[in-house]
Enzyme design. Structure first.
Site, short mmCIF file in Angstrom:
data_model
loop_
_atom_site.label_atom_id
_atom_site.label_comp_id
_atom_site.label_asym_id
_atom_site.label_seq_id
_atom_site.Cartn_x
_atom_site.Cartn_y
_atom_site.Cartn_z
N GLU A 39 0.94 -0.98 0.03
CA GLU A 39 0.33 -0.12 0.12
C GLU A 39 0.85 1.27 -0.04
O GLU A 39 1.87 1.26 0.79
CB GLU A 39 -0.87 -0.08 1.22
CG GLU A 39 -1.74 1.29 1.57
CD GLU A 39 -2.55 1.98 0.20
OE1 GLU A 39 -3.42 1.06 -0.01
OE2 GLU A 39 -2.22 2.83 0.00
N GLY A 45 -7.76 2.34 2.03
CA GLY A 45 -8.00 2.66 0.92
C GLY A 45 -8.85 3.88 0.88
O GLY A 45 -9.11 4.77 2.05
N LYS A 56 -20.05 8.97 5.90
CA LYS A 56 -21.12 8.27 6.68
C LYS A 56 -20.99 8.77 8.04
O LYS A 56 -22.22 9.09 8.80
CB LYS A 56 -21.37 6.73 6.72
CG LYS A 56 -22.39 6.46 5.76
CD LYS A 56 -21.64 6.14 4.29
CE LYS A 56 -22.48 7.11 3.35
NZ LYS A 56 -21.45 6.91 1.84
N ALA A 275 -18.06 16.99 -7.90
CA ALA A 275 -18.29 15.49 -7.70
C ALA A 275 -19.15 14.98 -8.99
O ALA A 275 -20.41 14.70 -8.91
CB ALA A 275 -19.57 15.25 -6.59
N ALA A 326 -17.54 -0.47 -2.26
CA ALA A 326 -16.69 -1.03 -1.33
C ALA A 326 -17.19 -2.65 -1.25
O ALA A 326 -16.20 -3.59 -1.25
CB ALA A 326 -16.98 -0.32 0.20
N HIS A 450 -42.09 -6.68 15.23
CA HIS A 450 -42.86 -5.65 15.12
C HIS A 450 -42.58 -4.81 16.37
O HIS A 450 -42.34 -5.34 17.70
CB HIS A 450 -44.28 -6.21 15.48
CG HIS A 450 -45.33 -4.77 15.30
ND1 HIS A 450 -45.47 -4.05 14.19
CD2 HIS A 450 -45.81 -4.44 16.32
CE1 HIS A 450 -46.55 -3.13 14.53
NE2 HIS A 450 -46.52 -3.22 15.57
P1 FAD Z 1 -9.68 1.97 -3.05
O1 FAD Z 1 -10.36 1.91 -1.62
O2 FAD Z 1 -9.71 3.26 -3.72
O3 FAD Z 1 -8.30 1.64 -2.64
C1 FAD Z 1 -7.18 1.46 -3.27
C2 FAD Z 1 -5.93 1.64 -2.57
O4 FAD Z 1 -4.91 1.11 -3.65
C3 FAD Z 1 -5.61 3.02 -2.13
O5 FAD Z 1 -5.08 2.80 -0.97
C4 FAD Z 1 -4.24 3.25 -3.08
O6 FAD Z 1 -3.42 4.30 -2.05
C5 FAD Z 1 -3.64 2.20 -3.38
N1 FAD Z 1 -2.72 2.02 -4.36
C6 FAD Z 1 -3.23 2.64 -5.59
N2 FAD Z 1 -1.98 2.38 -6.50
C7 FAD Z 1 -0.89 1.90 -5.83
C8 FAD Z 1 0.13 1.23 -6.20
N3 FAD Z 1 0.90 1.33 -7.51
N4 FAD Z 1 0.93 0.77 -4.99
C9 FAD Z 1 0.49 0.45 -3.97
N5 FAD Z 1 -0.82 0.85 -3.57
C10 FAD Z 1 -1.60 1.59 -4.52
N6 FAD Z 1 -18.87 2.67 -1.57
C11 FAD Z 1 -19.86 1.98 -0.71
O7 FAD Z 1 -19.91 0.71 -0.97
N7 FAD Z 1 -20.82 2.63 0.17
C12 FAD Z 1 -20.51 4.01 0.41
O8 FAD Z 1 -21.30 4.53 1.15
C13 FAD Z 1 -19.52 4.86 -0.26
N8 FAD Z 1 -19.55 5.93 0.05
C14 FAD Z 1 -18.47 6.75 -0.90
C15 FAD Z 1 -18.20 7.99 -0.36
C16 FAD Z 1 -17.33 8.83 -1.09
C17 FAD Z 1 -17.25 10.29 -0.76
C18 FAD Z 1 -16.44 8.19 -1.95
C19 FAD Z 1 -15.11 8.87 -2.77
C20 FAD Z 1 -16.59 6.71 -2.14
C21 FAD Z 1 -17.50 6.08 -1.48
N9 FAD Z 1 -17.66 4.96 -1.67
C22 FAD Z 1 -18.67 4.01 -1.24
C23 FAD Z 1 -16.84 3.83 -2.78
C24 FAD Z 1 -15.93 3.18 -2.29
O9 FAD Z 1 -15.05 4.07 -1.43
C25 FAD Z 1 -14.87 2.34 -3.36
O10 FAD Z 1 -15.90 1.74 -4.16
C26 FAD Z 1 -14.05 1.50 -2.33
O11 FAD Z 1 -13.04 2.32 -1.77
C27 FAD Z 1 -13.28 0.78 -3.53
O12 FAD Z 1 -12.17 -0.13 -3.21
P2 FAD Z 1 -10.97 -0.45 -3.78
O13 FAD Z 1 -10.43 -1.47 -2.79
O14 FAD Z 1 -11.18 -0.93 -5.10
O15 FAD Z 1 -10.25 0.87 -4.05
#
Ligand code: FAD
Length: 474
Positions: A39, A45, A56, A275, A326, A450
């Site tokens: 990471e 993430g 939230k 956004a 997520a 209920h």
């Molecule tokens: P990420 O969580 O983006 O994690 C990817 C990680 O990879 C990061 O930590 C990054 O630093 C790392 N990385 C990138 N490139 C490299 C590299 N080359 N080497 C090492 N590390 C690297 N989803 C929901 O389900 N419910 C919600 O209520 C919700 N609310 C949200 C609200 C907001 C404001 C935002 C922005 C998003 C929300 N989401 C929600 C979406 C959710 O955050 C994402 O769908 C989820 O985080 C995706 O997970 P991921 O593991 O694919 O990627």
């Protein structure tokens, strides 16, 4: 290898510790794979650090303040004051508990953790650049790799997140005071959640949206309720207008928009939140070194076993396509780890719920009535309006409904749409029904507590069968 490099070997290299990556790593280790998780920024993430959890937390804080200040009807008279620095501290405490929990869970399961940015050298080798000057490089040889690098907010021309008054959702969630006025570009789920939250905290919110309505992915009767409530809260919507630029004023920012017909408008705010969606992160790990190319939409294509076109490389989460959520990332992470360990895992996208944490909340899973008809089913639909729910009325939140869609002949539940308080929780029951191909009878015949909102799921199933007790049958 460069002189001075450290070289290690691992069965499973997971790149990115968001909900896709850390879950893949833990499952890989549980299945006996020697697993390494790399990471470059923060454990958890986007979800834990600048997405689901911080948003939230603020939404909950705003709801507490708003409800307390608007409960005269219940005999409660209060005028809450908002201390945003204190709310930030509380949110950071929540985030810290979760991110440190991720780190501890990984270690406890035997996952090796590496801090740094990973890039591919070839199909079995990655280079990890450790952060900070003089921190050096590390080469990792792997049997399988999981790309879980997530997504970042999309920038639009003329709006650079490096400029002070232009904010991404990540920057907004670090605010130290509540803005008096905010212009929000985009009425998708992130724009709507944050606009609603800020309005409840006292910000005057103006939303500009290129399309002609909020939340394009949802059915008209679902989003009508949320839009009406947002307007009642005071959000000023301007549809059919694209943001074209901004200029600084003595006390903030003036955002310009233009309609398709060329009509120009301007809106004032202290800052502007952009956004308009998120784009997959595919540029951090030199994909060309393994011959992998994102598709036209920028995503890495995968099959239902999370496999990419490169045999030993998987992709999960936001980088692997919609829905960018997520729980979808985590579900794919588990599949990728299990397939890497030789298990017969695959993901059924049918039962992935989605929720929007607006007021009221929206949650959906599976097929809508139209989707079901398009897919060749003869759908039957049952609905329970929340104005007939004792629980919703006693919470003072009776706008909304629970709808269940089933196949008429077999009565198998195909999907559901919910608008109302706690819709994000209630949808779990419908998701379970879709996942197990439960019938309307299974849901209607399950005795529900209920008075609860979940009773509305039972009642909607009864309604689809023409046997509802508390609502008129169709
Ligand atoms: P990420 O969580 O983006 O994690 C990817 C990680 O990879 C990061 O930590 C990054 O630093 C790392 N990385 C990138 N490139 C490299 C590299 N080359 N080497 C090492 N590390 C690297 N989803 C929901 O389900 N419910 C919600 O209520 C919700 N609310 C949200 C609200 C907001 C404001 C935002 C922005 C998003 C929300 N989401 C929600 C979406 C959710 O955050 C994402 O769908 C989820 O985080 C995706 O997970 P991921 O593991 O694919 O990627």
């Amino acid at each position: 290898m460069v002189m001075g490099d450290i070289a290690t070997a691992t069965d499973l290299l997971v790149i990115g510790a968001g909900p896709g990556g850390y879950v893949a790593a833990i499952r890989g280790a549980q299945l006996g794979l020697d697993t390494t998780l790399v990471e470059k920024d923060a454990y958890g993430g986007a979800c834990l650090n600048r997405g689901c959890i911080p948003s939230k937390a603020f939404i909950h804080g705003a709801d507490v303040a708003h409800e307390a200040g608007n409960a005269e009807e219940m005999g409660i008279h209060a005028d809450p004051a908002i201390d945003m620095l204190q709310m930030q501290e509380w949110k950071s405490d929540v985030v810290d508990q979760l991110t440190s929990g991720v780190e501890k869970l990984c270690k406890a399961n035997g996952v090796s953790l590496l801090e740094g940015a990973a890039a591919f050298e070839d199909e079995h080798t990655a280079r990890i650049a450790h952060g900070g000057e003089g921190q050096g490089m590390e080469t990792v040889e792997f049997e399988h790799a999981v790309i879980a690098t997530g997504s970042r907010p999309i920038q639009i021309p003329g709006f650079d997140f490096a400029d002070d008054p232009v904010l991404s959702s990540s920057q907004l969630l670090r605010m130290e005071s509540v803005p008096d006025r905010l212009v929000v570009v985009g009425a998708g789920y992130i724009g709507m959640e944050l606009s609603t939250m800020l309005t409840k905290l006292g910000t005057e919110v103006t939303v500009v949206e290129m399309l002609d309505d909020v939340l394009p992915a949802y059915e008209a009767d679902v989003k009508r309720i949320v839009r009406k409530r947002a307007e009642e809260l005071g959000i000023d919507f301007h549809f059919g207008e694209g943001a074209t630029g901004w200029e600084e004023t003595a006390d903030g920012v003036l955002v310009s928009t233009e309609t398709e017909a060329g009509d120009v408008s301007q809106y004032e705010g202290d800052a502007v939140l952009v956004a308009v969606g998120r784009q997959p992160v595919t540029d951090t790990m030199e994909l060309d070194a393994i011959g992998l190319e994102p598709n036209d939409a920028g995503f890495i294509e995968t099959d239902d076993r999370a496999r990419t076109d490169v045999e030993n490389v998987f992709a999960v989460g936001d980088v692997a396509g919609e829905p960018m959520l997520a729980h979808k990332a985590s579900a794919e992470g588990i599949v990728a780890a299990e397939v890497a360990a030789g298990e017969p895992a695959a993901l059924d996208q049918q039962a992935i719920p989605a929720a929007v944490f607006t007021d009221p909340e929206i949650a959906t899973v599976g097929l809508t009535e139209d989707d079901a008809a398009d897919a060749g089913f003869d759908p039957v639909v049952g609905e329970m309006p929340l104005r007939a729910s004792g629980r919703a009325l006693s919470m003072g939140e009776s706008d909304g409904f629970v709808r269940i869609v089933a196949d008429e002949a077999s009565e198998i539940v195909l999907g559901g749409q919910i608008v109302g308080p706690n819709a994000s929780e209630i949808v779990a029951e419908v998701a379970l029904a879709v996942e197990m191909s439960a019938t309307l009878e299974d849901v209607a015949g399950t005795v529900h507590t209920h008075p609860t909102l979940a009773e509305a799921v039972m009642e909607a199933a009864e309604n689809a069968q023409g046997q509802a007790i508390h609502t008129l049958n169709r």
